[in-house]
Design a protein around this motif. Structure first.
Motif, PDB file in Angstrom:
ATOM      1  N   TRP A 317      33.189  11.113  58.831  1.00  0.00           N
ATOM      2  CA  TRP A 317      33.964  10.214  59.454  1.00  0.00           C
ATOM      3  C   TRP A 317      34.957   9.527  58.428  1.00  0.00           C
ATOM      4  CZ3 TRP A 317      34.664  10.089  64.230  1.00  0.00           C
ATOM      5  CH2 TRP A 317      33.577  10.506  65.127  1.00  0.00           C
ATOM      6  N   LEU A 318      34.550   9.482  57.055  1.00  0.00           N
ATOM      7  CA  LEU A 318      35.356   9.047  56.100  1.00  0.00           C
ATOM      8  C   LEU A 318      36.705   9.866  55.771  1.00  0.00           C
ATOM      9  CD1 LEU A 318      33.228   7.453  53.191  1.00  0.00           C
ATOM     10  CD2 LEU A 318      34.682   6.167  54.809  1.00  0.00           C
ATOM     11  N   TYR A 319      36.398  11.303  56.156  1.00  0.00           N
ATOM     12  CA  TYR A 319      37.370  12.282  55.927  1.00  0.00           C
ATOM     13  C   TYR A 319      38.415  12.061  56.852  1.00  0.00           C
ATOM     14  CZ  TYR A 319      39.655  16.818  55.996  1.00  0.00           C
ATOM     15  OH  TYR A 319      40.561  17.991  56.003  1.00  0.00           O
ATOM     16  N   ALA A 320      37.633  11.854  58.324  1.00  0.00           N
ATOM     17  CA  ALA A 320      38.547  11.818  59.701  1.00  0.00           C
ATOM     18  C   ALA A 320      39.447  10.528  59.276  1.00  0.00           C
ATOM     19  CB  ALA A 320      37.524  11.495  60.779  1.00  0.00           C
ATOM     20  N   ALA A 321      38.836   9.510  58.596  1.00  0.00           N
ATOM     21  CA  ALA A 321      39.740   8.063  58.684  1.00  0.00           C
ATOM     22  C   ALA A 321      40.847   8.367  57.539  1.00  0.00           C
ATOM     23  CB  ALA A 321      38.701   6.920  58.012  1.00  0.00           C
ATOM     24  N   ALA A 322      40.639   9.345  56.520  1.00  0.00           N
ATOM     25  CA  ALA A 322      41.782   9.644  55.593  1.00  0.00           C
ATOM     26  C   ALA A 322      42.822  10.315  56.283  1.00  0.00           C
ATOM     27  CB  ALA A 322      41.005  10.202  54.468  1.00  0.00           C
ATOM     28  N   LEU A 323      42.483  11.065  57.418  1.00  0.00           N
ATOM     29  CA  LEU A 323      43.396  11.979  57.839  1.00  0.00           C
ATOM     30  C   LEU A 323      44.344  11.129  58.665  1.00  0.00           C
ATOM     31  CD1 LEU A 323      41.419  14.976  59.452  1.00  0.00           C
ATOM     32  CD2 LEU A 323      42.890  14.933  57.421  1.00  0.00           C
ATOM     33  N   MET A 324      43.897  10.137  59.003  1.00  0.00           N
ATOM     34  CA  MET A 324      44.781   9.234  59.791  1.00  0.00           C
ATOM     35  C   MET A 324      46.198   8.880  58.760  1.00  0.00           C
ATOM     36  SD  MET A 324      43.094   6.740  62.685  1.00  0.00           S
ATOM     37  CE  MET A 324      41.882   6.297  61.376  1.00  0.00           C
ATOM     38  N   VAL A 325      45.793   8.488  57.724  1.00  0.00           N
ATOM     39  CA  VAL A 325      46.849   8.135  56.636  1.00  0.00           C
ATOM     40  C   VAL A 325      47.921   9.362  56.276  1.00  0.00           C
ATOM     41  CG1 VAL A 325      47.278   7.145  54.635  1.00  0.00           C
ATOM     42  CG2 VAL A 325      45.283   6.369  55.787  1.00  0.00           C
ATOM     43  N   THR A 326      47.190  10.488  56.475  1.00  0.00           N
ATOM     44  CA  THR A 326      47.790  11.684  56.143  1.00  0.00           C
ATOM     45  C   THR A 326      48.709  12.248  57.224  1.00  0.00           C
ATOM     46  OG1 THR A 326      45.959  12.485  54.686  1.00  0.00           O
ATOM     47  CG2 THR A 326      47.484  14.120  55.661  1.00  0.00           C
ATOM     48  N   GLY A 327      48.282  12.036  58.452  1.00  0.00           N
ATOM     49  CA  GLY A 327      49.212  12.482  59.512  1.00  0.00           C
ATOM     50  C   GLY A 327      50.231  11.432  59.775  1.00  0.00           C
ATOM     51  N   PHE A 328      50.082  10.108  59.496  1.00  0.00           N
ATOM     52  CA  PHE A 328      51.248   9.197  59.415  1.00  0.00           C
ATOM     53  C   PHE A 328      52.270   9.667  58.311  1.00  0.00           C
ATOM     54  CE2 PHE A 328      53.263   5.489  57.447  1.00  0.00           C
ATOM     55  CZ  PHE A 328      53.830   4.970  58.542  1.00  0.00           C
ATOM     56  N   ALA A 329      51.818  10.020  57.056  1.00  0.00           N
ATOM     57  CA  ALA A 329      52.819  10.183  55.935  1.00  0.00           C
ATOM     58  C   ALA A 329      53.340  11.715  56.509  1.00  0.00           C
ATOM     59  CB  ALA A 329      51.971  10.545  54.719  1.00  0.00           C
ATOM     60  N   SER A 330      52.730  12.567  56.833  1.00  0.00           N
ATOM     61  CA  SER A 330      53.371  14.037  57.237  1.00  0.00           C
ATOM     62  C   SER A 330      54.475  13.819  58.377  1.00  0.00           C
ATOM     63  CB  SER A 330      52.164  14.996  57.487  1.00  0.00           C
ATOM     64  OG  SER A 330      51.741  14.644  58.830  1.00  0.00           O
ATOM     65  N   VAL A 331      54.114  12.979  59.353  1.00  0.00           N
ATOM     66  CA  VAL A 331      55.020  12.926  60.311  1.00  0.00           C
ATOM     67  C   VAL A 331      56.490  11.955  60.072  1.00  0.00           C
ATOM     68  CG1 VAL A 331      55.490  12.027  62.661  1.00  0.00           C
ATOM     69  CG2 VAL A 331      53.778  13.542  62.294  1.00  0.00           C
ATOM     70  N   THR A 332      56.135  10.967  59.196  1.00  0.00           N
ATOM     71  CA  THR A 332      57.275  10.098  58.555  1.00  0.00           C
ATOM     72  C   THR A 332      58.270  10.983  57.875  1.00  0.00           C
ATOM     73  OG1 THR A 332      55.842   8.173  58.671  1.00  0.00           O
ATOM     74  CG2 THR A 332      57.715   8.136  57.180  1.00  0.00           C
ATOM     75  N   THR A 333      57.558  12.043  57.009  1.00  0.00           N
ATOM     76  CA  THR A 333      58.513  12.770  56.138  1.00  0.00           C
ATOM     77  C   THR A 333      59.216  13.696  56.969  1.00  0.00           C
ATOM     78  OG1 THR A 333      56.773  12.409  54.329  1.00  0.00           O
ATOM     79  CG2 THR A 333      58.494  14.338  54.215  1.00  0.00           C
ATOM     80  N   LEU A 334      58.484  14.659  57.785  1.00  0.00           N
ATOM     81  CA  LEU A 334      58.959  15.480  58.928  1.00  0.00           C
ATOM     82  C   LEU A 334      60.185  14.916  59.715  1.00  0.00           C
ATOM     83  CD1 LEU A 334      56.270  18.042  58.918  1.00  0.00           C
ATOM     84  CD2 LEU A 334      58.175  18.146  57.296  1.00  0.00           C
ATOM     85  N   THR A 335      59.539  13.867  60.498  1.00  0.00           N
ATOM     86  CA  THR A 335      60.604  13.361  61.459  1.00  0.00           C
ATOM     87  C   THR A 335      61.812  12.621  61.054  1.00  0.00           C
ATOM     88  OG1 THR A 335      58.760  12.654  62.845  1.00  0.00           O
ATOM     89  CG2 THR A 335      60.703  11.538  63.273  1.00  0.00           C
ATOM     90  N   THR A 336      61.635  12.124  59.828  1.00  0.00           N
ATOM     91  CA  THR A 336      62.853  11.430  59.078  1.00  0.00           C
ATOM     92  C   THR A 336      63.688  12.913  58.598  1.00  0.00           C
ATOM     93  OG1 THR A 336      61.703   9.720  58.368  1.00  0.00           O
ATOM     94  CG2 THR A 336      63.739  10.008  57.227  1.00  0.00           C
ATOM     95  N   ALA A 337      63.236  14.003  58.015  1.00  0.00           N
ATOM     96  CA  ALA A 337      63.933  14.974  57.364  1.00  0.00           C
ATOM     97  C   ALA A 337      64.553  15.502  58.772  1.00  0.00           C
ATOM     98  CB  ALA A 337      63.112  15.998  56.798  1.00  0.00           C
ATOM     99  N   ASN A 338      63.914  15.760  59.861  1.00  0.00           N
ATOM    100  CA  ASN A 338      64.394  16.478  61.013  1.00  0.00           C
ATOM    101  C   ASN A 338      65.715  15.763  61.236  1.00  0.00           C
ATOM    102  OD1 ASN A 338      65.053  17.557  63.451  1.00  0.00           O
ATOM    103  ND2 ASN A 338      63.004  18.003  63.872  1.00  0.00           N
ATOM    104  N   GLY A 339      65.500  14.316  61.561  1.00  0.00           N
ATOM    105  CA  GLY A 339      66.784  13.383  61.880  1.00  0.00           C
ATOM    106  C   GLY A 339      67.765  13.503  61.021  1.00  0.00           C
ATOM    107  N   TYR A 340      67.521  13.522  59.850  1.00  0.00           N
ATOM    108  CA  TYR A 340      68.567  13.497  58.804  1.00  0.00           C
ATOM    109  C   TYR A 340      69.533  14.782  58.897  1.00  0.00           C
ATOM    110  CZ  TYR A 340      70.974  12.973  54.307  1.00  0.00           C
ATOM    111  OH  TYR A 340      71.763  12.985  53.310  1.00  0.00           O
ATOM    112  N   VAL A 341      68.662  15.814  58.974  1.00  0.00           N
ATOM    113  CA  VAL A 341      69.507  17.116  59.149  1.00  0.00           C
ATOM    114  C   VAL A 341      70.282  17.204  60.323  1.00  0.00           C
ATOM    115  CG1 VAL A 341      69.228  19.609  59.402  1.00  0.00           C
ATOM    116  CG2 VAL A 341      67.799  18.516  57.699  1.00  0.00           C
ATOM    117  N   GLN A 342      69.672  16.866  61.449  1.00  0.00           N
ATOM    118  CA  GLN A 342      70.559  16.871  62.982  1.00  0.00           C
ATOM    119  C   GLN A 342      71.600  15.937  62.882  1.00  0.00           C
ATOM    120  OE1 GLN A 342      69.071  17.372  66.718  1.00  0.00           O
ATOM    121  NE2 GLN A 342      66.968  17.552  66.275  1.00  0.00           N
TER     122      GLN A 342
END
Length: 468
Positions: A317-342
């Motif tokens: 469950w602690l690993y699962a909780a850490a994954l939420m922050v990881t998911g937030f960071a990954s999508v923030t990075t990739l969504t912004t990169a995608n939007g910037y390129v487009q």
């Protein structure tokens, strides 16, 4: 003002693209289809790891490599196809093909005929179709909305993707435990019908007109364009490192689930929990009026730190909780990169540049996934995750170093201990499109090249050049 633009201006800031009929239809179809796609991705990873092999993470890494190799190998062709032909009809072909392949895999699994070599063949086939489907889907968003809503539409697409990511793996885990993996592939095949119906319902006369490339000689334009944009080069390098070593979540989550003594439903739940943070990142991205490269760099740093900490978690469950922050960071990075390129790419080359972006993001997996899978099999999943964290921090260092060396990061002119960051603007490299191809809609999606201006430096006698 077009009907599409007028409708969008009446919408809420976060969901303004929903005011556009074509985008609403697309969003619904994509959401249903993405749920099925995430169910299939979960089932594919689990069946390779636990049914076709004896917990062999290396075989799982090879399966991922075969899926993601075609986008890298076919990048010049797929980008040109996305720019040259009708994207709506292309998507009908690719989505129908994915439906058929998913149904065949499901039938073979239910009849006990699937083998590991045969699954490798299907993984390669799925990758081949996805090589054409991904850049076409990414570029098609620009056909649905005007440029002023493009970043919002990209972010909402990511939200749809991650809502599906939150639902699909959890449902897949339950279905696998209840009736087996074969049914998951059949359910996914049915969900592609939602996308096909959405494509059929789209109002063709309301699509944004776009400039089509005039010949095969323009295939290299996308490469030349990116080569002349240092900001895009840095973005692509960071995305490559993230995709190759940091985004191997199927390997990370499945092997960590086994480490914590969980079965398919535990693996599916981890993937869904990861998507909770990813959804939050996508929704916050939808509120931003512009995609900025500085946020790509900051998101990369947060990803490296969060995924590194997740490797140290002692319980499920602690690993699962850490994954939420990881998911937030990954999508923030990739969504912004995608939007910037487009939003900073010439519309005549957008399909080819997006194909490069998707190839670098997805094409990094053939290089990174086998390495990560081997490390997980030989040294354990925690070491494999730490490898991804280190490479993400390297990517952050590259991005931050570029900001400093490019002169965009400097001391604030009036605040003693503050730093100032200049805006990064696109530069003109491609030739302008023919005048007869211009319309209000095309003009609205074309980046405006801003001239350099000289701003007086109050501390020196001579002016220095600043980027507008």
């Amino acid at each position: 003002m077009s009907r599409r633009t007028a409708d969008a201006k009446t919408g809420n800031a976060m969901f303004r693209s929903f005011a556009i009929f074509n985008y609403r239809v697309w969003f619904i179809g994509a959401l249903v289809s993405n749920v099925g796609a995430w169910m299939q991705a979960t089932a594919l990873s689990w069946v390779v790891l636990t049914v076709l092999t004896d917990n062999d993470a290396g075989a799982m890494g090879l399966t991922m490599a075969l899926q993601f190799a075609p986008p890298l190998l076919l990048v010049s062709v797929t980008g040109w196809v996305a720019d040259r032909f009708d994207r709506r009809r292309l998507l009908m072909v690719t989505q129908s093909s994915l439906l058929i392949v998913g149904a065949i895999i499901g039938v073979l699994l239910l009849n006990g005929l699937m083998t590991l070599p045969l699954m490798y063949v299907f993984a390669l086939l799925l990758g081949f179709v996805a090589a054409f489907d991904n850049p076409t889907r990414q570029a098609f968003v620009s056909d649905l909305v005007d440029r002023e809503n493009a970043s919002n539409a990209v972010a909402l697409n990511a939200a749809s993707f991650n809502v599906a990511r939150m639902i699909g793996p959890a449902v897949a885990g339950i279905v696998i435990v209840a009736v087996g993996t074969g049914w998951v592939f059949l359910v996914n095949a049915v969900t592609f019908l939602a996308m096909l119906v959405a494509l059929w319902r789209i109002r063709v006369d309301e699509l944004v007109p776009r400039v089509k490339a005039t010949g095969a000689s323009r295939l290299a334009d996308g490469f030349r364009y990116v080569g002349g944009r240092p900001d895009l080069l840095v973005t692509f390098v960071m995305v490559f490192l993230l995709g190759a070593f940091g985004m191997n979540f199927p390997i990370f989550a499945s092997t960590m689930a086994l480490e914590f003594g969980q079965s398919a439903d535990g693996y599916g739940l981890l993937s869904s929990i990861l998507a909770i943070g990813s959804l939050a990142g996508a929704l916050l991205a939808a509120r931003r009026d512009r995609a900025r490269i500085r946020l790509v760099i900051m998101g990369m740093g947060l990803f490296g730190v969060s995924i590194g900490l997740s490797a140290l978690m002692p319980t499920y469950w602690l690993y699962a909780a850490a994954l939420m922050v990881t998911g937030f960071a990954s999508v923030t990075t990739l969504t912004t990169a995608n939007g910037y390129v487009q939003t900073t790419t010439d519309p005549a080359l957008r399909g080819r540049v997006l194909a490069l972006y998707m190839a670098i993001l997805m094409g990094g997996t053939p290089l990174g996934a086998p390495v990560v899978g081997w490390v997980a099999a030989e040294f354990g999943p925690r070491i494999a995750i730490l490898l991804g964290a280190v490479m993400a921090l390297v990517a952050f260092g590259i991005g931050f170093g570029w900001l400093v060396l490019s002169g965009r990061l400097h001391r604030h002119e009036t605040r003693r201990f503050a730093l100032s960051l200049d805006e990064t603007r696109p530069i003109s490299i491609v030739d302008p499109v023919a005048p007869e191809e211009f319309s209000d809609e095309v003009a609205a999606t074309t980046p405006i090249s801003l001239p350099d201006v000289r701003v007086p430096d109050l501390t020196r006698d001579t002016p220095r050049r600043r980027t507008a």
